[in-house]
Design a protein around this motif. Structure first.
Motif, PDB file in Angstrom:
ATOM      1  N   SER A 182      -5.711   5.783   4.260  1.00  0.00           N
ATOM      2  CA  SER A 182      -5.359   4.743   3.288  1.00  0.00           C
ATOM      3  C   SER A 182      -6.054   5.063   1.969  1.00  0.00           C
ATOM      4  CB  SER A 182      -5.794   3.352   3.772  1.00  0.00           C
ATOM      5  OG  SER A 182      -7.202   3.225   3.681  1.00  0.00           O
ATOM      6  N   PRO A 183      -5.509   4.583   0.837  1.00  0.00           N
ATOM      7  CA  PRO A 183      -6.206   4.763  -0.439  1.00  0.00           C
ATOM      8  C   PRO A 183      -7.608   4.152  -0.416  1.00  0.00           C
ATOM      9  CG  PRO A 183      -3.951   4.043  -0.799  1.00  0.00           C
ATOM     10  CD  PRO A 183      -4.210   3.917   0.671  1.00  0.00           C
ATOM     11  N   ARG A 209       0.835  -1.188   0.000  1.00  0.00           N
ATOM     12  CA  ARG A 209       0.000   0.000   0.000  1.00  0.00           C
ATOM     13  C   ARG A 209       0.873   1.242   0.000  1.00  0.00           C
ATOM     14  NH1 ARG A 209      -3.207   1.614   5.301  1.00  0.00           N
ATOM     15  NH2 ARG A 209      -1.457   3.045   5.528  1.00  0.00           N
ATOM     16  N   PRO A 210       0.605   2.220  -0.894  1.00  0.00           N
ATOM     17  CA  PRO A 210       1.398   3.449  -0.864  1.00  0.00           C
ATOM     18  C   PRO A 210       1.098   4.245   0.396  1.00  0.00           C
ATOM     19  CG  PRO A 210      -0.460   3.659  -2.376  1.00  0.00           C
ATOM     20  CD  PRO A 210      -0.408   2.226  -1.949  1.00  0.00           C
ATOM     21  N   ASP A 211       2.122   4.891   0.938  1.00  0.00           N
ATOM     22  CA  ASP A 211       1.873   5.733   2.094  1.00  0.00           C
ATOM     23  C   ASP A 211       1.296   7.072   1.623  1.00  0.00           C
ATOM     24  OD1 ASP A 211       4.004   7.322   1.203  1.00  0.00           O
ATOM     25  OD2 ASP A 211       5.415   6.492   2.650  1.00  0.00           O
ATOM     26  N   ARG A 217     -11.230   5.824  -1.579  1.00  0.00           N
ATOM     27  CA  ARG A 217     -12.190   5.195  -2.496  1.00  0.00           C
ATOM     28  C   ARG A 217     -13.565   5.062  -1.842  1.00  0.00           C
ATOM     29  NH1 ARG A 217      -7.490   2.100  -3.585  1.00  0.00           N
ATOM     30  NH2 ARG A 217      -8.186   0.404  -2.229  1.00  0.00           N
ATOM     31  N   HIS A 218     -13.590   4.706  -0.562  1.00  0.00           N
ATOM     32  CA  HIS A 218     -14.865   4.593   0.160  1.00  0.00           C
ATOM     33  C   HIS A 218     -15.571   5.943   0.216  1.00  0.00           C
ATOM     34  CE1 HIS A 218     -17.787   3.667   3.298  1.00  0.00           C
ATOM     35  NE2 HIS A 218     -17.343   4.731   3.954  1.00  0.00           N
ATOM     36  N   VAL A 278     -19.771  17.389   0.790  1.00  0.00           N
ATOM     37  CA  VAL A 278     -19.778  16.019   1.296  1.00  0.00           C
ATOM     38  C   VAL A 278     -18.591  15.723   2.222  1.00  0.00           C
ATOM     39  CG1 VAL A 278     -20.963  15.218  -0.784  1.00  0.00           C
ATOM     40  CG2 VAL A 278     -18.467  15.122  -0.682  1.00  0.00           C
ATOM     41  N   PRO A 279     -18.740  14.713   3.105  1.00  0.00           N
ATOM     42  CA  PRO A 279     -17.593  14.237   3.879  1.00  0.00           C
ATOM     43  C   PRO A 279     -16.480  13.771   2.933  1.00  0.00           C
ATOM     44  CG  PRO A 279     -19.634  13.316   4.733  1.00  0.00           C
ATOM     45  CD  PRO A 279     -19.981  13.977   3.430  1.00  0.00           C
ATOM     46  N   CYS A 280     -15.241  14.081   3.285  1.00  0.00           N
ATOM     47  CA  CYS A 280     -14.141  13.789   2.362  1.00  0.00           C
ATOM     48  C   CYS A 280     -12.853  13.536   3.133  1.00  0.00           C
ATOM     49  CB  CYS A 280     -13.963  14.952   1.378  1.00  0.00           C
ATOM     50  SG  CYS A 280     -13.394  16.473   2.184  1.00  0.00           S
ATOM     51  N   SER A 281     -11.777  13.335   2.405  1.00  0.00           N
ATOM     52  CA  SER A 281     -10.494  13.002   3.031  1.00  0.00           C
ATOM     53  C   SER A 281      -9.930  14.141   3.871  1.00  0.00           C
ATOM     54  CB  SER A 281      -9.469  12.617   1.957  1.00  0.00           C
ATOM     55  OG  SER A 281      -9.755  11.346   1.422  1.00  0.00           O
TER      56      SER A 281
END
Length: 260
Positions: A164-165, A7-9, A169-170, A145-148
């Motif tokens: 995490s990626p 997994r990329p950091d 995506r979720h 919207v809720p986001c990263s």
């Protein structure tokens, strides 16, 4: 990218997106954001990231009578809408979380006079299911919207360690569900503005692209005006390394046409 299968950091993921710009952008996000004083129509000023006002401007609030803010807490954009809406307008503000909704109510009650408050309804629905119950009803819909929220992540190591990626995506899937519900609730000829404080195109342009594809007979892209920020394929993004500390804020606007 990291080695195959790993997994990329966080830094690797965003360096792949922003290339040599990433280090400067990350440094800008680690600093305090550029705040604006919101005072129009308010009892006392409210301070928020200056970039947060641009999605509200794209909404053309003055032209709406029935307005919906799907993910309203903590309330800064709701105050901006309330301060700009016409004397006959009604505003519905929504948040599913009871804790966030309590904060939203407090912000509204502390900043708005009784006459405006009487035209605001606070609801507690799942924004992603809104379109099941109300269709073709609202002149204006804001889907913030809720986001990263990467700026929050780089300033809070406790939250950053959970990034995490897969989470990105979720959030993109959830964002599309909210956007699609808002579009269903929008009247023909109305305006819907989609916004995030995310960097990833997966949570930004890609979500709008999906709506344009799946609602091709009705959905029409609007090009928001703006000299601040940078044009993307479907909207605009304001990034702090190139906007005097404002942002990140992404926003795009669509309207609903009659089906052919």
């Amino acid at each position: 990218m990291s080695k195959k299968g790993r997994r990329p950091d966080f830094d690797t993921y965003y360096r792949d997106l922003f290339k040599s710009r990433w280090e400067g952008l990350k440094q800008a996000m680690e600093a305090d954001s550029s705040h604006a004083e919101l005072s129009r129509g308010l009892l006392k000023p409210y301070y928020l990231d200056a970039a947060s006002l641009f999605p509200v401007r794209a909404l053309d609030v003055e032209g709406g009578v029935n307005i919906l803010d799907l993910c309203s807490a903590p309330g800064g954009k709701a105050l901006a809408i309330a301060g700009s809406m016409g004397p006959e307008a009604q505003l519905t503000v929504n948040d599913r979380s009871s804790q966030r909704r309590s904060r939203l109510r407090r912000v509204l009650e502390e900043h708005l006079e009784t006459g405006i408050l009487s035209r605001i309804t606070v609801t507690a629905h799942d924004a992603a299911r809104w379109g099941l119950y109300e269709q073709n009803l609202y002149d204006r819909v804001l889907a913030d919207v809720p986001c990263s929220s990467e700026r929050h992540l780089v300033q809070d190591p406790g939250h950053l360690k959970n990034w995490s990626p897969a989470r990105t995506r979720h959030l993109a899937v959830q964002a599309y569900a909210i956007l699609a519900a808002g579009f269903t609730a929008l009247k023909a000829g109305g305006i819907l503005v989609y916004s995030t404080c995310a960097l990833s195109p997966g949570e930004n342009d890609d979500v709008i692209a999906k709506l344009l594809k799946r609602q091709a007979s009705e959905c029409r892209l609007l090009q928001p005006d703006g000299t601040i920020g940078e044009a993307t394929e479907y909207g605009r993004i304001i990034l702090p390394d190139n906007a005097n500390g404002m942002g990140p804020i992404y926003y795009a606007a669509v309207t609903k046409a009659r089906a052919f």
